[in-house]
Design a protein around this motif. Structure first.
Motif, PDB file in Angstrom:
ATOM      1  N   GLU A  46       0.748  -1.167  -0.001  1.00  0.00           N
ATOM      2  CA  GLU A  46       0.250  -0.180   0.227  1.00  0.00           C
ATOM      3  C   GLU A  46       0.957   1.319   0.064  1.00  0.00           C
ATOM      4  N   GLY A  47       0.416   2.149  -0.772  1.00  0.00           N
ATOM      5  CA  GLY A  47       1.065   3.249  -0.752  1.00  0.00           C
ATOM      6  C   GLY A  47       0.708   4.373   0.277  1.00  0.00           C
ATOM      7  N   ASN A  48       1.180   5.666  -0.031  1.00  0.00           N
ATOM      8  CA  ASN A  48       0.541   6.745   0.940  1.00  0.00           C
ATOM      9  C   ASN A  48       0.297   8.041   0.296  1.00  0.00           C
ATOM     10  N   LYS A  49       0.018   7.951  -1.185  1.00  0.00           N
ATOM     11  CA  LYS A  49      -0.662   9.027  -1.666  1.00  0.00           C
ATOM     12  C   LYS A  49      -2.031   9.209  -1.388  1.00  0.00           C
ATOM     13  N   ALA A  50      -2.641  10.488  -1.602  1.00  0.00           N
ATOM     14  CA  ALA A  50      -3.979  10.682  -1.534  1.00  0.00           C
ATOM     15  C   ALA A  50      -4.148  12.111  -2.334  1.00  0.00           C
ATOM     16  N   GLY A  51      -5.192  12.777  -2.069  1.00  0.00           N
ATOM     17  CA  GLY A  51      -5.610  14.075  -2.804  1.00  0.00           C
ATOM     18  C   GLY A  51      -4.553  14.899  -3.035  1.00  0.00           C
ATOM     19  N   GLY A  52      -3.882  15.131  -2.161  1.00  0.00           N
ATOM     20  CA  GLY A  52      -2.791  16.091  -2.032  1.00  0.00           C
ATOM     21  C   GLY A  52      -1.319  15.823  -2.966  1.00  0.00           C
ATOM     22  N   SER A  53      -1.285  14.564  -2.744  1.00  0.00           N
ATOM     23  CA  SER A  53       0.106  13.930  -3.404  1.00  0.00           C
ATOM     24  C   SER A  53      -0.057  13.173  -5.013  1.00  0.00           C
ATOM     25  N   MET A  54      -1.307  12.941  -4.980  1.00  0.00           N
ATOM     26  CA  MET A  54      -1.748  12.257  -6.533  1.00  0.00           C
ATOM     27  C   MET A  54      -0.967  12.837  -7.413  1.00  0.00           C
ATOM     28  N   THR A  55      -0.370  12.553  -8.602  1.00  0.00           N
ATOM     29  CA  THR A  55       0.038  13.085  -9.790  1.00  0.00           C
ATOM     30  C   THR A  55      -0.932  12.903 -10.966  1.00  0.00           C
ATOM     31  N   VAL A  56      -0.519  13.846 -11.989  1.00  0.00           N
ATOM     32  CA  VAL A  56      -1.359  13.687 -13.298  1.00  0.00           C
ATOM     33  C   VAL A  56      -1.124  12.317 -13.887  1.00  0.00           C
ATOM     34  N   LEU A  57       0.176  11.926 -13.598  1.00  0.00           N
ATOM     35  CA  LEU A  57       0.468  10.797 -14.386  1.00  0.00           C
ATOM     36  C   LEU A  57      -0.041   9.434 -13.760  1.00  0.00           C
TER      37      LEU A  57
ATOM     38  N   THR B 251      -7.744   2.827   0.600  1.00  0.00           N
ATOM     39  CA  THR B 251      -9.137   3.574   0.549  1.00  0.00           C
ATOM     40  C   THR B 251      -9.273   4.689  -0.328  1.00  0.00           C
ATOM     41  N   TYR B 252      -8.374   5.340  -0.522  1.00  0.00           N
ATOM     42  CA  TYR B 252      -8.280   6.581  -1.373  1.00  0.00           C
ATOM     43  C   TYR B 252      -8.491   6.022  -2.717  1.00  0.00           C
ATOM     44  N   ALA B 253      -7.670   4.936  -3.446  1.00  0.00           N
ATOM     45  CA  ALA B 253      -7.891   4.283  -4.470  1.00  0.00           C
ATOM     46  C   ALA B 253      -9.516   4.031  -4.768  1.00  0.00           C
ATOM     47  N   VAL B 254     -10.072   3.481  -3.833  1.00  0.00           N
ATOM     48  CA  VAL B 254     -11.571   3.126  -4.080  1.00  0.00           C
ATOM     49  C   VAL B 254     -12.505   4.338  -4.088  1.00  0.00           C
ATOM     50  N   ARG B 255     -12.039   5.259  -3.452  1.00  0.00           N
ATOM     51  CA  ARG B 255     -12.946   6.574  -3.561  1.00  0.00           C
ATOM     52  C   ARG B 255     -12.737   7.290  -4.685  1.00  0.00           C
ATOM     53  N   PHE B 256     -11.330   7.263  -5.217  1.00  0.00           N
ATOM     54  CA  PHE B 256     -11.306   7.800  -6.537  1.00  0.00           C
ATOM     55  C   PHE B 256     -11.753   7.042  -7.750  1.00  0.00           C
ATOM     56  N   SER B 257     -11.857   5.637  -7.346  1.00  0.00           N
ATOM     57  CA  SER B 257     -12.383   5.038  -8.501  1.00  0.00           C
ATOM     58  C   SER B 257     -13.997   4.928  -8.664  1.00  0.00           C
ATOM     59  N   PHE B 258     -14.635   5.113  -7.457  1.00  0.00           N
ATOM     60  CA  PHE B 258     -16.301   5.300  -7.333  1.00  0.00           C
ATOM     61  C   PHE B 258     -16.538   6.622  -8.012  1.00  0.00           C
TER      62      PHE B 258
END
Length: 277
Positions: free
Chosen positions: A145-156, A191-198
């Motif tokens: 599991e990573g530690n990225k969320a809304g503030g650190s997610m990149t365009v890539l 949890t953020y990956a799921v949130r973003f996906s939905f």
């Protein structure tokens, strides 16, 4: 199509649209195996209503996220209740732009819609895709599991998730499985990956519904299917809410890979039933 047929298909659609097990695959296999009678136009219109039920489930559960994005987008142009607040405090607005980036690759799939739609009637192909979905889920649980969320997610990261979502246009490949796994692979928190996906599913379902509605109108359909369609839509909405809550809980526990065994069993079972019948 009877109301009971519609309710069963609605429940299957609502559950499998958000559980990482492929709604298109399940609906196609069930409709083909049990020979649900409807014209192509009626089936397309019925699909529109089922997708609308799923869309309502998403909006109900993610209303606060949607509202927050709208407020922060207004704040970017100095409007609304958050106007004047430091722009670095607008993570939801940033998420909105990431969602837009992730949607862009889907436009390259549009020319292939007609070709891909022919695969909906090939049970063997769908069964193999279900088995592949199981493999994707199994791998997702093995990822760190990573530690990225809304503030650190990149365009890539958003582009990669969007490209993987394109693969889910193939019947039998789960959108939830591919996008969540892609999110985890890019270093997002589960949890953020799921949130973003939905949240990504909202514009996708909306766009898909508009295209399907246009196709249904062109093909022609009888409004007599509407009572059954509305029953299916309600069933899809209620089942969708249950499925979303289940995936969020399962992802939090890091157990999404448990769905892999289900996909493998259903894929093999679909192949056997298709060969028998």
């Amino acid at each position: 199509m009877t109301i009971w047929n519609a309710i069963v298909l609605g429940l299957v659609h609502g559950l499998t649209e958000f559980l990482p097990v492929s709604s298109s695959g399940h609906l196609s296999v069930i409709s083909n195996l049990f020979d649900v009678k409807s014209s192509e136009g009626e089936y397309m219109f019925f699909t529109v209503l089922l997708n609308l039920g799923s869309l309502l489930a998403l909006v109900l559960l993610y209303w606060q996220d949607i509202k927050r994005m709208a407020i922060e987008l207004l704040a970017l142009v100095n409007l609304g209740p958050m106007a004047g607040v430091n722009r670095e405090r607008y993570p939801s607005a940033r998420m909105f732009f990431m969602l837009l980036v992730a949607i862009v690759p889907l436009f390259f799939i549009l020319p292939l819609r007609k070709m891909l739609s022919t695969l909906y009637f090939n049970n063997i192909f769908i069964a193999v895709a279900l088995i592949l979905t199981g493999c994707i889920l199994f791998v997702s649980d093995k990822m760190k599991e990573g530690n990225k969320a809304g503030g650190s997610m990149t365009v890539l990261d958003a582009v990669i998730i969007g490209l993987c979502q394109c693969a889910s246009a193939v019947p039998g490949l789960s959108r939830t499985a591919t996008t969540v796994t892609a999110g985890i692979a890019t270093g997002l928190k589960r949890t953020y990956a799921v949130r973003f996906s939905f949240l990504l599913s909202i514009p996708v379902l909306l766009g898909m519904n508009i295209l399907n509605l246009v196709d249904a109108i062109k093909l022609g359909f009888n409004f007599s299917i509407l009572p059954a369609g509305l029953a299916g839509m309600l069933a899809a909405m209620l089942a969708g809410i249950a499925a979303i809550l289940t995936v969020r809980y399962t992802a939090q526990k890091g157990k999404l890979g448990g769905f892999a065994y289900y996909c493998w069993v259903m894929g093999v079972l679909a192949i056997i039933l298709t060969l028998i019948f």
